[in-house]
Write a protein that holds these residues in place. Structure first.
Motif, PDB file in Angstrom:
ATOM      1  N   SER A  76       2.357   1.597  -3.417  1.00 26.72           N
ATOM      2  CA  SER A  76       1.313   2.035  -4.348  1.00 26.72           C
ATOM      3  C   SER A  76       1.044   3.529  -4.186  1.00 26.72           C
ATOM      4  O   SER A  76       0.879   4.253  -5.171  1.00 26.72           O
ATOM      5  CB  SER A  76       0.036   1.233  -4.106  1.00 26.72           C
ATOM      6  N   SER A  77       1.016   3.974  -2.956  1.00 25.12           N
ATOM      7  CA  SER A  77       0.807   5.398  -2.692  1.00 25.12           C
ATOM      8  C   SER A  77       1.929   6.231  -3.292  1.00 25.12           C
ATOM      9  O   SER A  77       1.691   7.274  -3.912  1.00 25.12           O
ATOM     10  CB  SER A  77       0.707   5.639  -1.185  1.00 25.12           C
ATOM     11  N   SER A  78       3.160   5.754  -3.136  1.00 28.49           N
ATOM     12  CA  SER A  78       4.309   6.467  -3.713  1.00 28.49           C
ATOM     13  C   SER A  78       4.223   6.503  -5.230  1.00 28.49           C
ATOM     14  O   SER A  78       4.519   7.526  -5.860  1.00 28.49           O
ATOM     15  CB  SER A  78       5.619   5.790  -3.294  1.00 28.49           C
ATOM     16  N   ALA A 113       0.837  -1.208   0.000  1.00 26.45           N
ATOM     17  CA  ALA A 113       0.000   0.000   0.000  1.00 26.45           C
ATOM     18  C   ALA A 113       0.867   1.252   0.000  1.00 26.45           C
ATOM     19  O   ALA A 113       0.566   2.222  -0.704  1.00 26.45           O
ATOM     20  CB  ALA A 113      -0.932  -0.006   1.207  1.00 26.45           C
ATOM     21  N   ALA A 114       1.944   1.219   0.771  1.00 25.25           N
ATOM     22  CA  ALA A 114       2.846   2.379   0.806  1.00 25.25           C
ATOM     23  C   ALA A 114       3.517   2.576  -0.548  1.00 25.25           C
ATOM     24  O   ALA A 114       3.638   3.708  -1.041  1.00 25.25           O
ATOM     25  CB  ALA A 114       3.894   2.196   1.897  1.00 25.25           C
ATOM     26  N   ASP A 173       1.616   9.014  -6.206  1.00 28.21           N
ATOM     27  CA  ASP A 173       2.137  10.380  -6.049  1.00 28.21           C
ATOM     28  C   ASP A 173       3.072  10.751  -7.199  1.00 28.21           C
ATOM     29  O   ASP A 173       3.012  11.860  -7.724  1.00 28.21           O
ATOM     30  CB  ASP A 173       2.877  10.523  -4.712  1.00 28.21           C
TER      31      ASP A 173
END
Length: 68
Positions: free
Chosen positions: A45-47, A42-43, A50
């Motif tokens: 994917s978030s990066s 998830a982290a 962004d």
């Protein structure tokens, strides 16, 4: 333009890494052992999202300048 391409490539590499990580995990792991991996994915994917948003914004900013 090079900066936009670099960001798009980084976002694509992050998505590919998540895909490879998700597909290489055995299906018989318990929920307790997969929770940290899901948080890491998830982290990442978030990066990636962004980076894609930044690349999109940079492309939008560069488009008017390219027309002049």
């Amino acid at each position: 333009m090079t900066e936009v391409l670099r960001k798009v490539l980084i976002a694509g590499a992050a998505v590919a890494a998540i895909s490879v990580a998700a597909c290489s995990k055995p299906a018989d792991k318990s929920a307790d052992s997969t929770a940290p991996a899901a948080a890491d994915a998830a982290a990442a994917s978030s990066s990636a999202m962004d980076a894609a948003a930044s690349a999109s914004a940079a492309a939008a900013d560069a488009a008017p300048a390219a027309k002049q």
